[in-house]
Design a protein around this motif. Structure first.
Motif, PDB file in Angstrom:
ATOM      1  N   VAL A  10       0.889  -1.268  -0.050  1.00  0.00           N
ATOM      2  CA  VAL A  10       0.022  -0.138  -0.007  1.00  0.00           C
ATOM      3  C   VAL A  10       0.825   1.226   0.133  1.00  0.00           C
ATOM      4  CG1 VAL A  10      -1.695   1.412   1.376  1.00  0.00           C
ATOM      5  CG2 VAL A  10      -1.918  -1.118   1.116  1.00  0.00           C
ATOM      6  N   ARG A  11       1.998   1.196   0.554  1.00  0.00           N
ATOM      7  CA  ARG A  11       3.188   2.338   0.699  1.00  0.00           C
ATOM      8  C   ARG A  11       3.321   2.748  -0.872  1.00  0.00           C
ATOM      9  NH1 ARG A  11       7.764   1.761   2.294  1.00  0.00           N
ATOM     10  NH2 ARG A  11       8.092   3.561   3.073  1.00  0.00           N
ATOM     11  N   TYR A  12       3.326   1.638  -1.806  1.00  0.00           N
ATOM     12  CA  TYR A  12       3.677   2.324  -3.107  1.00  0.00           C
ATOM     13  C   TYR A  12       2.648   3.224  -3.673  1.00  0.00           C
ATOM     14  CZ  TYR A  12       4.460   1.521  -8.280  1.00  0.00           C
ATOM     15  OH  TYR A  12       4.756   1.604  -9.353  1.00  0.00           O
ATOM     16  N   LEU A  13       1.450   3.130  -3.257  1.00  0.00           N
ATOM     17  CA  LEU A  13       0.458   4.219  -3.955  1.00  0.00           C
ATOM     18  C   LEU A  13       0.521   5.215  -3.044  1.00  0.00           C
ATOM     19  CD1 LEU A  13      -2.352   1.185  -4.210  1.00  0.00           C
ATOM     20  CD2 LEU A  13      -0.788   2.266  -6.023  1.00  0.00           C
ATOM     21  N   LEU A  14       1.309   5.444  -1.945  1.00  0.00           N
ATOM     22  CA  LEU A  14       1.013   6.779  -1.246  1.00  0.00           C
ATOM     23  C   LEU A  14       2.193   7.837  -1.702  1.00  0.00           C
ATOM     24  CD1 LEU A  14       1.128   5.463   2.329  1.00  0.00           C
ATOM     25  CD2 LEU A  14      -1.005   6.410   1.070  1.00  0.00           C
ATOM     26  N   PRO A  15       1.653   9.036  -1.571  1.00  0.00           N
ATOM     27  CA  PRO A  15       2.883   9.971  -2.150  1.00  0.00           C
ATOM     28  C   PRO A  15       3.887   9.768  -1.328  1.00  0.00           C
ATOM     29  CG  PRO A  15       0.788  11.200  -1.620  1.00  0.00           C
ATOM     30  CD  PRO A  15       0.565   9.811  -1.367  1.00  0.00           C
ATOM     31  N   SER A  16       5.287   9.936  -2.001  1.00  0.00           N
ATOM     32  CA  SER A  16       6.487   9.773  -1.297  1.00  0.00           C
ATOM     33  C   SER A  16       6.745  10.602  -0.171  1.00  0.00           C
ATOM     34  CB  SER A  16       7.665  10.006  -2.426  1.00  0.00           C
ATOM     35  OG  SER A  16       7.760  11.455  -2.899  1.00  0.00           O
TER      36      SER A  16
ATOM     37  N   PRO B  77      13.944  11.513 -11.272  1.00  0.00           N
ATOM     38  CA  PRO B  77      13.715  12.724 -12.147  1.00  0.00           C
ATOM     39  C   PRO B  77      13.054  13.764 -11.367  1.00  0.00           C
ATOM     40  CG  PRO B  77      12.255  11.065 -12.718  1.00  0.00           C
ATOM     41  CD  PRO B  77      13.083  10.466 -11.712  1.00  0.00           C
ATOM     42  N   GLU B  78      13.498  14.317 -10.212  1.00  0.00           N
ATOM     43  CA  GLU B  78      12.704  15.133  -9.353  1.00  0.00           C
ATOM     44  C   GLU B  78      12.580  16.637  -9.895  1.00  0.00           C
ATOM     45  OE1 GLU B  78      11.401  14.510  -6.681  1.00  0.00           O
ATOM     46  OE2 GLU B  78      12.224  12.679  -6.059  1.00  0.00           O
ATOM     47  N   PRO B  79      11.475  17.320 -10.232  1.00  0.00           N
ATOM     48  CA  PRO B  79      11.438  18.482 -10.697  1.00  0.00           C
ATOM     49  C   PRO B  79      12.788  19.622 -10.099  1.00  0.00           C
ATOM     50  CG  PRO B  79       9.395  17.671 -10.417  1.00  0.00           C
ATOM     51  CD  PRO B  79      10.146  16.570  -9.639  1.00  0.00           C
ATOM     52  N   ARG B  80      12.830  19.432  -8.696  1.00  0.00           N
ATOM     53  CA  ARG B  80      13.617  20.615  -7.998  1.00  0.00           C
ATOM     54  C   ARG B  80      15.290  20.217  -8.740  1.00  0.00           C
ATOM     55  NH1 ARG B  80      16.771  17.640  -4.204  1.00  0.00           N
ATOM     56  NH2 ARG B  80      15.797  15.726  -3.663  1.00  0.00           N
ATOM     57  N   VAL B  81      15.451  19.161  -9.423  1.00  0.00           N
ATOM     58  CA  VAL B  81      16.908  19.140 -10.046  1.00  0.00           C
ATOM     59  C   VAL B  81      16.572  19.377 -11.523  1.00  0.00           C
ATOM     60  CG1 VAL B  81      17.865  17.660  -8.264  1.00  0.00           C
ATOM     61  CG2 VAL B  81      17.031  16.527 -10.321  1.00  0.00           C
TER      62      VAL B  81
ATOM     63  N   THR C 298       4.426   7.749  -9.452  1.00  0.00           N
ATOM     64  CA  THR C 298       5.663   7.912 -10.088  1.00  0.00           C
ATOM     65  C   THR C 298       7.034   7.580  -8.807  1.00  0.00           C
ATOM     66  OG1 THR C 298       5.944  10.209  -9.759  1.00  0.00           O
ATOM     67  CG2 THR C 298       5.061   9.618 -11.787  1.00  0.00           C
ATOM     68  N   ASN C 299       6.456   7.473  -7.755  1.00  0.00           N
ATOM     69  CA  ASN C 299       7.495   7.239  -6.613  1.00  0.00           C
ATOM     70  C   ASN C 299       8.471   8.570  -6.465  1.00  0.00           C
ATOM     71  OD1 ASN C 299       8.458   5.906  -4.482  1.00  0.00           O
ATOM     72  ND2 ASN C 299       9.991   4.794  -5.699  1.00  0.00           N
ATOM     73  N   CYS C 300       7.836   9.589  -7.205  1.00  0.00           N
ATOM     74  CA  CYS C 300       8.877  10.810  -6.944  1.00  0.00           C
ATOM     75  C   CYS C 300       7.973  12.205  -7.145  1.00  0.00           C
ATOM     76  CB  CYS C 300      10.022  10.861  -7.989  1.00  0.00           C
ATOM     77  SG  CYS C 300       9.453  10.918  -9.507  1.00  0.00           S
ATOM     78  N   ASP C 301       8.156  13.254  -7.306  1.00  0.00           N
ATOM     79  CA  ASP C 301       7.398  14.508  -7.384  1.00  0.00           C
ATOM     80  C   ASP C 301       7.066  14.683  -8.803  1.00  0.00           C
ATOM     81  OD1 ASP C 301       7.107  15.059  -4.601  1.00  0.00           O
ATOM     82  OD2 ASP C 301       8.797  16.094  -4.645  1.00  0.00           O
ATOM     83  N   LEU C 302       7.609  13.888  -9.721  1.00  0.00           N
ATOM     84  CA  LEU C 302       7.563  14.077 -11.161  1.00  0.00           C
ATOM     85  C   LEU C 302       6.058  13.703 -11.524  1.00  0.00           C
ATOM     86  CD1 LEU C 302       9.031  14.423 -13.709  1.00  0.00           C
ATOM     87  CD2 LEU C 302       8.858  11.938 -14.218  1.00  0.00           C
TER      88      LEU C 302
END
Length: 319
Positions: A125-131, A208-212, A244-248
């Motif tokens: 279930v953690r996979y479906l939560l926001p990182s 691929p975090e937007p902040r980078v 996506t497991n990140c903020d992308l």
């Protein structure tokens, strides 16, 4: 049996079949994704870049090793590895066997979290939560130094927090990379600054975090390559990646897209999974072959000509 019972039975059978397909077939359906990307300086000859990511290798995964080694037949000008190569403390020899002849070609790399730490069992279930709402749990330390030493010994460049200028296929390349943003190990300030002129100005990161991605674009990079997302790993036809497991954003979970007015991004869906979540659905494991062409060679510069090829090499579904 009443209507409800039949519906329940049908739903259970469908769910069982879906899981069996996702775990037993699709996660071994090795796929080559091809795309043409107009990122080179005007007048440049094409470059062929092979993007490999997220192998998550276990020692016994022989068909994956054979398929990746066969990618050398594509004769890429440059190989880019965006990390998460390991899933076991004894997997370094298997990764080196997989990369095999590719190590004799020009290559660059950065590492991801599963080069440093082994995966651990987690609540799915953690996979479906926001990182941002999940606590990262690290497994045992992995022998990433041994893997790095083998890659460097063969001539591949470790781009972690470095900027490098080199030549491949007769073309000048300026490249820079980051340590894994997913673990917050990135230090963009170490590579910050406008990039010099080159046929290709390349950024490399695992997550691929937007902040980078934003500073890469601001500094003038033409193309950034990343992995980490597994393409969502579980996709719903017509909807796409669940997470996506990140903020992308989900729309960029795999493949080529634009980032800002001048930079392109390729996110590889990767070739592996965690051994504790060995399923893929509507998202086969993949490597990417990117044909980079001059910016003036694709009319309008709005499409990438992406296609998938499951026939390459040893086959699209070899056990």
């Amino acid at each position: 049996m009443n209507t409800f019972g039949r519906a329940l039975l049908a739903t259970t059978a469908l769910g069982t079949a879906t899981v069996a397909y996702a775990a037993g077939i699709e996660r071994r359906h090795w796929t080559l994704r091809r795309a043409t990307v107009p990122v080179l300086a005007p007048g440049s000859a094409p470059l062929r870049v092979l993007h490999i990511s997220d192998l998550h290798m276990l020692p016994g995964q022989k068909s994956k090793q054979r398929w990746v080694a066969a990618l050398d037949e594509l004769e890429p000008d440059l190989v880019v590895n965006t990390g998460d190569n390991l899933a076991h403390k004894q997997a370094v020899p298997a990764v080196i066997r997989a990369l095999g002849p590719l190590l004799n070609r020009p290559g660059v790399f950065v590492f991801g979290s599963n080069d440093y730490f082994a995966p651990r069992p987690k609540n799915p279930v953690r996979y479906l939560l926001p990182s941002s709402k999940t606590k990262r749990i690290h497994g045992i330390s992995l022998p990433w130094r041994d893997l790095r030493a083998a890659m460097v010994e063969h001539g591949w460049l470790d781009l972690t927090h470095t900027r490098e200028a080199f030549t491949v296929g007769g073309q000048s390349v300026f490249a820079a990379g980051l340590d894994d943003p997913h673990l917050k190990r990135d230090r963009y300030e170490d590579i910050a600054g406008p990039v010099p002129q080159a046929a290709l100005r390349l950024g490399v990161t695992h997550s691929p975090e937007p902040r980078v991605l934003d500073p890469f674009a601001a500094d003038g990079y033409d193309l950034v390559l990343a992995g980490h997302t597994h393409g969502g790993q579980l996709r719903i036809p017509g909807y796409g990646a669940l997470v996506t497991n990140c903020d992308l954003d989900r729309s960029r979970a795999r493949g080529v897209s634009r980032w800002g007015a001048h930079m392109w991004l390729n996110v590889s869906a990767g070739l592996g999974t965690s051994p504790y979540a060995p399923v893929r659905f509507a998202c086969p494991p993949e490597a990417s072959l990117l044909t980079l062409v001059a910016r003036t060679e694709v009319a309008g510069q709005t499409g990438s000509g992406t296609e998938r090829d499951t026939r390459f090499g040893v086959g699209g579904n070899v056990r």
